[in-house]
Write a protein that holds these residues in place. Structure first.
Motif, PDB file in Angstrom:
ATOM      1  N   VAL A  57      39.846  32.638  35.244  1.00 33.05           N
ATOM      2  CA  VAL A  57      38.621  33.447  35.306  1.00 33.05           C
ATOM      3  C   VAL A  57      38.632  34.296  36.569  1.00 33.05           C
ATOM      4  O   VAL A  57      38.301  35.488  36.541  1.00 33.05           O
ATOM      5  CB  VAL A  57      37.362  32.553  35.242  1.00 33.05           C
ATOM      6  CG1 VAL A  57      36.111  33.359  35.551  1.00 33.05           C
ATOM      7  CG2 VAL A  57      37.248  31.891  33.876  1.00 33.05           C
ATOM      8  N   ALA A  58      39.035  33.701  37.694  1.00 31.92           N
ATOM      9  CA  ALA A  58      39.096  34.441  38.957  1.00 31.92           C
ATOM     10  C   ALA A  58      40.083  35.606  38.855  1.00 31.92           C
ATOM     11  O   ALA A  58      39.786  36.722  39.305  1.00 31.92           O
ATOM     12  CB  ALA A  58      39.482  33.505  40.094  1.00 31.92           C
ATOM     13  N   VAL A  64      39.343  39.649  39.158  1.00 35.54           N
ATOM     14  CA  VAL A  64      40.076  40.537  40.058  1.00 35.54           C
ATOM     15  C   VAL A  64      40.510  41.787  39.306  1.00 35.54           C
ATOM     16  O   VAL A  64      40.368  42.910  39.806  1.00 35.54           O
ATOM     17  CB  VAL A  64      41.295  39.819  40.686  1.00 35.54           C
ATOM     18  CG1 VAL A  64      42.230  40.806  41.353  1.00 35.54           C
ATOM     19  CG2 VAL A  64      40.848  38.765  41.676  1.00 35.54           C
ATOM     20  N   LEU A  65      41.033  41.623  38.101  1.00 34.18           N
ATOM     21  CA  LEU A  65      41.456  42.774  37.305  1.00 34.18           C
ATOM     22  C   LEU A  65      40.280  43.693  36.976  1.00 34.18           C
ATOM     23  O   LEU A  65      40.405  44.923  37.044  1.00 34.18           O
ATOM     24  CB  LEU A  65      42.143  42.308  36.025  1.00 34.18           C
ATOM     25  CG  LEU A  65      43.491  41.610  36.217  1.00 34.18           C
ATOM     26  CD1 LEU A  65      43.978  41.054  34.876  1.00 34.18           C
ATOM     27  CD2 LEU A  65      44.507  42.552  36.807  1.00 34.18           C
ATOM     28  N   VAL A  66      39.150  43.113  36.645  1.00 34.83           N
ATOM     29  CA  VAL A  66      37.960  43.915  36.347  1.00 34.83           C
ATOM     30  C   VAL A  66      37.541  44.697  37.582  1.00 34.83           C
ATOM     31  O   VAL A  66      37.313  45.918  37.528  1.00 34.83           O
ATOM     32  CB  VAL A  66      36.802  43.028  35.847  1.00 34.83           C
ATOM     33  CG1 VAL A  66      35.502  43.816  35.773  1.00 34.83           C
ATOM     34  CG2 VAL A  66      37.140  42.423  34.491  1.00 34.83           C
ATOM     35  N   ILE A  67      37.444  44.020  38.723  1.00 40.36           N
ATOM     36  CA  ILE A  67      37.001  44.665  39.958  1.00 40.36           C
ATOM     37  C   ILE A  67      37.998  45.735  40.396  1.00 40.36           C
ATOM     38  O   ILE A  67      37.602  46.837  40.791  1.00 40.36           O
ATOM     39  CB  ILE A  67      36.777  43.612  41.061  1.00 40.36           C
ATOM     40  CG1 ILE A  67      35.567  42.747  40.693  1.00 40.36           C
ATOM     41  CG2 ILE A  67      36.595  44.262  42.422  1.00 40.36           C
ATOM     42  CD1 ILE A  67      35.425  41.491  41.514  1.00 40.36           C
ATOM     43  N   LEU A  89      37.555  36.768  54.048  1.00 36.99           N
ATOM     44  CA  LEU A  89      36.219  36.982  53.484  1.00 36.99           C
ATOM     45  C   LEU A  89      36.110  36.323  52.112  1.00 36.99           C
ATOM     46  O   LEU A  89      35.111  35.656  51.811  1.00 36.99           O
ATOM     47  CB  LEU A  89      35.917  38.476  53.383  1.00 36.99           C
ATOM     48  CG  LEU A  89      34.572  38.848  52.778  1.00 36.99           C
ATOM     49  CD1 LEU A  89      33.428  38.272  53.610  1.00 36.99           C
ATOM     50  CD2 LEU A  89      34.445  40.359  52.679  1.00 36.99           C
ATOM     51  N   GLY A  90      37.131  36.472  51.294  1.00 37.65           N
ATOM     52  CA  GLY A  90      37.129  35.841  49.978  1.00 37.65           C
ATOM     53  C   GLY A  90      37.082  34.328  50.074  1.00 37.65           C
ATOM     54  O   GLY A  90      36.345  33.666  49.342  1.00 37.65           O
ATOM     55  N   LEU A  91      37.856  33.757  50.991  1.00 40.88           N
ATOM     56  CA  LEU A  91      37.859  32.310  51.195  1.00 40.88           C
ATOM     57  C   LEU A  91      36.490  31.821  51.651  1.00 40.88           C
ATOM     58  O   LEU A  91      35.984  30.804  51.163  1.00 40.88           O
ATOM     59  CB  LEU A  91      38.929  31.923  52.218  1.00 40.88           C
ATOM     60  CG  LEU A  91      39.101  30.443  52.498  1.00 40.88           C
ATOM     61  CD1 LEU A  91      39.482  29.684  51.235  1.00 40.88           C
ATOM     62  CD2 LEU A  91      40.149  30.241  53.580  1.00 40.88           C
ATOM     63  N   LEU A  92      35.871  32.570  52.558  1.00 39.59           N
ATOM     64  CA  LEU A  92      34.527  32.214  53.022  1.00 39.59           C
ATOM     65  C   LEU A  92      33.528  32.248  51.863  1.00 39.59           C
ATOM     66  O   LEU A  92      32.724  31.323  51.696  1.00 39.59           O
ATOM     67  CB  LEU A  92      34.088  33.160  54.138  1.00 39.59           C
ATOM     68  CG  LEU A  92      32.663  32.980  54.650  1.00 39.59           C
ATOM     69  CD1 LEU A  92      32.503  31.625  55.336  1.00 39.59           C
ATOM     70  CD2 LEU A  92      32.295  34.102  55.596  1.00 39.59           C
TER      71      LEU A  92
END
Length: 65
Positions: free
Chosen positions: A6-7, A11-14, A51-54
């Motif tokens: 899903v993640a 990512v592909l959509v964004i 930032l993503g990890l946070l």
């Protein structure tokens, strides 16, 4: 494992939003990024990963609702 898929799908959509909405601005941005030094690109990548990890940590802990 489903969360990972899903993640990756998100990512592909964004990643596809900018070239779909404004291909010319996307092209100019990619050219500008390509002209940066490797160090600058690495720092941008590191910042994005941190930032993503946070965000994932906050969302998984339930702190960000």
């Amino acid at each position: 494992m489903q969360d990972l898929y899903v993640a990756l799908a998100l990512v592909l959509v964004i990643e596809g939003i900018m070239p779909f909405v404004s291909p010319e601005k996307w092209r100019v941005t990619v050219i500008m990024i390509a002209q940066q030094s490797d160090k600058v690109i690495r720092m941008i990548g590191l910042g994005a990963m941190l930032l993503g990890l946070l965000l994932v940590t906050l969302l998984r802990s339930g702190s960000a609702t």
